[in-house]
Design a protein around this motif. Structure first.
Motif, short mmCIF file in Angstrom:
data_model
loop_
_atom_site.label_atom_id
_atom_site.label_comp_id
_atom_site.label_asym_id
_atom_site.label_seq_id
_atom_site.Cartn_x
_atom_site.Cartn_y
_atom_site.Cartn_z
N ARG A 144 14.33 8.72 19.31
CA ARG A 144 14.13 7.30 19.03
C ARG A 144 14.87 6.87 17.76
NH1 ARG A 144 10.46 4.54 21.94
NH2 ARG A 144 9.37 5.75 23.54
N TRP A 145 14.89 7.75 16.76
CA TRP A 145 15.61 7.47 15.52
C TRP A 145 17.12 7.35 15.79
CZ3 TRP A 145 17.93 11.80 12.38
CH2 TRP A 145 18.56 11.31 11.23
N THR A 148 17.95 4.30 18.01
CA THR A 148 17.81 3.04 17.26
C THR A 148 19.04 2.82 16.38
OG1 THR A 148 15.40 3.20 17.27
CG2 THR A 148 16.39 1.77 15.61
N ALA A 151 21.95 1.89 18.63
CA ALA A 151 21.88 0.50 19.06
C ALA A 151 22.36 -0.43 17.95
CB ALA A 151 20.46 0.15 19.47
N GLU A 152 22.00 -0.14 16.71
CA GLU A 152 22.45 -0.96 15.58
C GLU A 152 23.98 -0.90 15.45
OE1 GLU A 152 21.87 -1.21 10.73
OE2 GLU A 152 20.32 -0.25 11.97
N ARG A 155 25.66 -2.88 18.26
CA ARG A 155 25.68 -4.32 18.01
C ARG A 155 26.79 -4.70 17.03
NH1 ARG A 155 20.06 -3.59 18.37
NH2 ARG A 155 19.85 -3.30 16.11
N LEU A 177 14.24 2.15 26.45
CA LEU A 177 14.39 2.05 25.01
C LEU A 177 15.66 1.31 24.61
CD1 LEU A 177 13.55 2.71 22.11
CD2 LEU A 177 14.69 4.93 22.35
N LEU A 178 16.81 1.81 25.09
CA LEU A 178 18.08 1.23 24.65
C LEU A 178 18.25 -0.21 25.12
CD1 LEU A 178 20.65 4.16 25.07
CD2 LEU A 178 19.81 3.17 22.94
N GLU A 181 13.87 -2.26 24.77
CA GLU A 181 13.38 -2.51 23.41
C GLU A 181 14.48 -2.86 22.42
OE1 GLU A 181 10.73 0.49 21.87
OE2 GLU A 181 10.10 1.07 23.89
N LEU A 182 15.63 -2.22 22.54
CA LEU A 182 16.67 -2.35 21.51
C LEU A 182 17.79 -3.32 21.88
CD1 LEU A 182 16.90 1.42 20.50
CD2 LEU A 182 15.70 -0.42 19.30
N VAL A 184 20.44 -3.23 23.96
CA VAL A 184 21.81 -2.82 24.24
C VAL A 184 22.20 -3.28 25.64
CG1 VAL A 184 23.38 -0.85 24.52
CG2 VAL A 184 21.61 -0.81 22.74
#
Length: 302
Positions: A144-145, A148, A151-152, A155, A177-178, A181-182, A184
């Motif tokens: 998850r780390w 995340t 994904a940052e 972007r 997740l990607l 939640e994130l 992407v």
């Protein structure tokens, strides 16, 4: 304009040609002691063997801290006449010393962005994708780390995110997740190793998201999935997802190189390609090896 970021600079996607969409020229890990890919001469021989088989591009998924030998890649690319795309990113925690992971806390996304835009170390080579990894049927805190942070960085740059699925599992969790939640975009996610868990329902649900599906690592005796892979690829193609499929060799240890007696990179074109032609036809097989990777790795860089 969209380009593919290679170790020799950005190129038009149409110049990529026949592409091994997931492989390794160099790789080292404490999980693979004594089996490192660290021989520059063997890497060049392997690239030349791939080129002789009809290949023209290789995407190396080796991420940060795993012996990428980035400074050697431009010379290898020129010598063999093969485009090389290299990765930033981070693999599972087991591949790293705890001290290194601790040092990256709070700045992982910045590392990814810097390697994608400014270059890796002093090499001047810029990464063309972000590699991360899930766990077996789950996503732990490390995954998850890293996702995340990926994904940052995505972007900030629009770079694709390539995901190692442990034994081919967890595809839908990764997408939740990607992409869920994130945020992407699905077309910026490449799911690797789907051939290792030949669940046609999961594969189709993943394809419906709009992501890329990579069938890589053929001829590994402990996976025993070579014979199922054409069926899965055909089923996805017949369902209308032939334009989302990728193929790769994923050579991770020295003994797997063709020049060391293994299947290696040429196996993808020497054995896998003709097998798929029987099921899919030559036009679609060629598209999976050329147009699809050009689309998956082409980016309007920010």
């Amino acid at each position: 304009m969209s380009t593919v970021r290679t170790v020799l600079g950005d190129v038009d996607p149409g110049r990529l040609g026949v592409c091994d969409a997931h492989d390794h020229l160099f790789l080292s890990s404490p999980q693979l002691p004594g089996q490192e890919l660290n021989d520059g001469a063997a890497a060049r021989d392997e690239l030349e063997a791939f080129r002789a088989a009809g290949g023209s591009a290789v995407v190396q998924w080796t991420p940060y801290g795993m012996g990428r030998r980035v400074a050697d890649l431009p010379q290898l690319s020129r010598a063999a006449g093969v485009h090389i795309v290299c990765a930033t990113g981070l693999h599972q925690a087991a591949h790293y010393a705890p001290e290194l992971l601790k040092a990256l806390r709070g700045k992982l996304a910045d590392v990814f962005v810097a390697e994608l835009t400014d270059g890796i170390g002093t090499s001047g080579v810029r990464a063309g994708l972000i590699k991360v990894a899930g766990g077996f049927h789950a996503l732990d805190a490390h995954a998850r780390w890293t996702m995340t942070a990926a994904a940052e960085a995505q972007r900030a740059t629009d770079a694709p995110i390539a995901v190692h699925l442990e034994l081919g599992t967890g595809a839908l969790d990764v997408l939740d997740l990607l992409c869920g939640e994130l945020g992407v975009p699905p077309h910026r996610v490449i799911l690797g190793h789907l051939n290792r868990s030949p669940d046609l329902v999961v594969q189709r649900r993943a394809a419906e998201s709009g992501c890329w599906l990579a069938f890589d690592g053929p001829s590994r005796s402990h996976h025993a999935t070579d014979w199922r892979m054409p069926d899965a690829v055909r089923a996805l193609a017949e369902a209308g997802f032939g334009d989302r499929l990728l193929l790769g060799g994923d050579t991770v240890v020295a003994g797997a190189r063709s020049v060391d007696g293994g299947p290696g990179m040429p196996y993808l074109l020497r054995r896998v390609r003709p097998r798929l032609v029987l099921d899919l036809g030559e036009d679609l097989t060629n598209r999976i090896l050329t147009e699809n990777p050009a689309g998956a790795f082409a980016v309007e860089w920010r």
